[in-house]
Write an enzyme that holds these catalytic residues in place. Sequence first.
Site, PDB file in Angstrom:
ATOM      1  N   THR A 141     -25.133   9.735  33.035  1.00 12.60           N
ATOM      2  CA  THR A 141     -25.422   8.871  34.187  1.00 12.60           C
ATOM      3  C   THR A 141     -25.115   9.655  35.454  1.00 12.60           C
ATOM      4  O   THR A 141     -24.568  10.762  35.409  1.00 12.60           O
ATOM      5  CB  THR A 141     -24.558   7.584  34.164  1.00 12.60           C
ATOM      6  OG1 THR A 141     -23.204   7.929  34.516  1.00 12.60           O
ATOM      7  CG2 THR A 141     -24.583   6.913  32.806  1.00 12.60           C
ATOM      8  N   ASP A 142     -25.422   9.081  36.598  1.00 16.14           N
ATOM      9  CA  ASP A 142     -25.133   9.763  37.853  1.00 16.14           C
ATOM     10  C   ASP A 142     -23.630   9.987  38.037  1.00 16.14           C
ATOM     11  O   ASP A 142     -23.211  11.006  38.600  1.00 16.14           O
ATOM     12  CB  ASP A 142     -25.679   8.955  39.034  1.00 16.14           C
ATOM     13  CG  ASP A 142     -27.201   8.976  39.079  1.00 16.14           C
ATOM     14  OD1 ASP A 142     -27.795   9.913  38.506  1.00 16.14           O
ATOM     15  OD2 ASP A 142     -27.792   8.055  39.677  1.00 16.14           O
ATOM     16  N   CYS A 143     -22.831   9.012  37.602  1.00 11.61           N
ATOM     17  CA  CYS A 143     -21.377   9.135  37.780  1.00 11.61           C
ATOM     18  C   CYS A 143     -20.681   9.766  36.573  1.00 11.61           C
ATOM     19  O   CYS A 143     -19.530  10.207  36.674  1.00 11.61           O
ATOM     20  CB  CYS A 143     -20.752   7.783  38.115  1.00 11.61           C
ATOM     21  SG  CYS A 143     -21.250   6.441  37.023  1.00 11.61           S
ATOM     22  N   TYR A 144     -21.368   9.803  35.442  1.00 15.85           N
ATOM     23  CA  TYR A 144     -20.848  10.456  34.236  1.00 15.85           C
ATOM     24  C   TYR A 144     -21.947  11.377  33.701  1.00 15.85           C
ATOM     25  O   TYR A 144     -22.654  11.054  32.747  1.00 15.85           O
ATOM     26  CB  TYR A 144     -20.456   9.427  33.171  1.00 15.85           C
ATOM     27  CG  TYR A 144     -19.275   8.558  33.564  1.00 15.85           C
ATOM     28  CD1 TYR A 144     -17.978   8.999  33.350  1.00 15.85           C
ATOM     29  CD2 TYR A 144     -19.469   7.303  34.155  1.00 15.85           C
ATOM     30  CE1 TYR A 144     -16.894   8.220  33.713  1.00 15.85           C
ATOM     31  CE2 TYR A 144     -18.397   6.516  34.517  1.00 15.85           C
ATOM     32  CZ  TYR A 144     -17.106   6.983  34.298  1.00 15.85           C
ATOM     33  OH  TYR A 144     -16.029   6.210  34.657  1.00 15.85           O
TER      34      TYR A 144
END
Length: 405
Positions: A141-144
Site C-alpha cells: 500500500t502507499d503507507c506499507y
Amino acid sequence: MSTMLKTLAEINEKIKAGKAVVVTAEEIIEIARKKGVSRAAREVDVVTTGTFAPMCSSGAYFNIGHAKPRIKLGGGKVYLNDVLAYPAFAAADIMIGANALPDDDPRNKFHPGEFNYGGGHVIEDLVSGKDIKLVATAYGTDCYPRKKLETWINIRDLNEAVLFNMRNCYQNYNVAVNLSDKTIYTYMGILKPQLGNANYCSAGQLSPLLKDPHYKTIGIGTKIFLGGGTGYIAWNGTQHFPNVPRGDNGVPKRGAGTLAVIGDLKQMSSRWLVGTSMLGYGATLTVGIGIPIPILSEEILQYTAVPDAEIFAAIVDYSDAYPQRKPDILGEVSYGQLKSGRIKVQGKSVPTASLSSYSKALEIATILREWIQSGKFLLTEPVAPLPGADAGITPKALNERPIED
C-alpha cells in the site's frame, strides 16, 4: 448451600502473612478421610490442582514490530519456520494455532502421517528462546509499500507475545476404544482393533474442573498457573457444555466445561508448553495448567476431596460412534479403574493408557502450592461466573451439543 467459613480476602491475608495452609488435590483426599470434611475445611485454605495434556485449541499471538520500509502483514501470507500463521488482524499482529502445518507437509497422504512439526512446535521453540524464521508476502500500500519480508524473530525482541487458548482444561473426557477390525489413528492416540486398548486423557482427581464441578470458585478472571508462568481465565472455553449427566457428587460423567485462558508467553517455559505430534491425526500443543481452589466452605472442600474411584467417564467407540456422532456409549468406568491399567469392556479385559501425565499434573499442583506458600501468588476473585455455575446450567438439549474436536 453450606455456610461460608472464610472469604477469599481473608485467605489472601493469610498467604501474605505466610500462614496459609495449602495442599494439593491429591493430598486433600487423605486429609479429608482422616479428619473429616468439616475439620479439613476449617484447617485448609487452598487446594491446588493440575493438568498436563495435549490441548488442541491452543495458540499464540504476537506483534513483531515494523520493518523498514513498512509491510502490511494483514491480507498477506506469513510463515513461521515454514508453518502457516494467521496475519489477518493488522500490519504487524499475527497468530499461530497449535494445529497449523507447513504447506509441504504430506498430511495423511502416506497414512498414517507423522506430522513432525506444526504450530505447537513453533510455540515451544519460541518459548525456548530459539530464533524463528519469518517469511511474509503482502500486496503493498502507499503507507506499507514493502511486499516481501524474510527475517528471524526471537521472543525477546517481540513487542508482545501472548498465549491465548480458546479451549483448554476439559472437565472430564471420553475413554476411547476401537471396535473395528483395523487400527485407527485419532487425537486420542493409536487405537488397536477389536478392543485392543483404551486411551483416556484426564488427570482425574487432580484435574481442575473436576475438583470444582459447579464452578463455585473458578470463573472469569481467576489467576492460574499457565505454561510455567501466570495466566488468567479469559472466558469459558469453546464447547463449554455443563449440561451432561453428573454423579451424586456433582462431578460430570461426560466432557463438560472448558476454559479459555490467556497469559504472557515470555514468562512461560518449554517444560510446560510442548509441541506434540499425533500420528495419523496432526500437530498440537501439550499444555500445563494449574488452578488454585480457595476453601470457602465445607461444600467446596468436599468437592476437592472426591477421589479417582468416584470420578467416572464414558467409554466411546472411535471407529464408528464418535466419528458418526452417535450417542452410544459402551459403559462408564472410574479413573481408579483406568489408572489400574486394565478395564472391562464388553466382557473383555482391555489395557489402558493415558495421554495426560498424572506425574506432571502433580508437579504443577506442587509448584503452585509452593508459589502460594511463598507469598508470590495471590488468589483472585472471579469477575464473572462461568456458564453453568451453581444452578444456572445451560438448558440446551443434549442432542444440541456442539461438535467436538
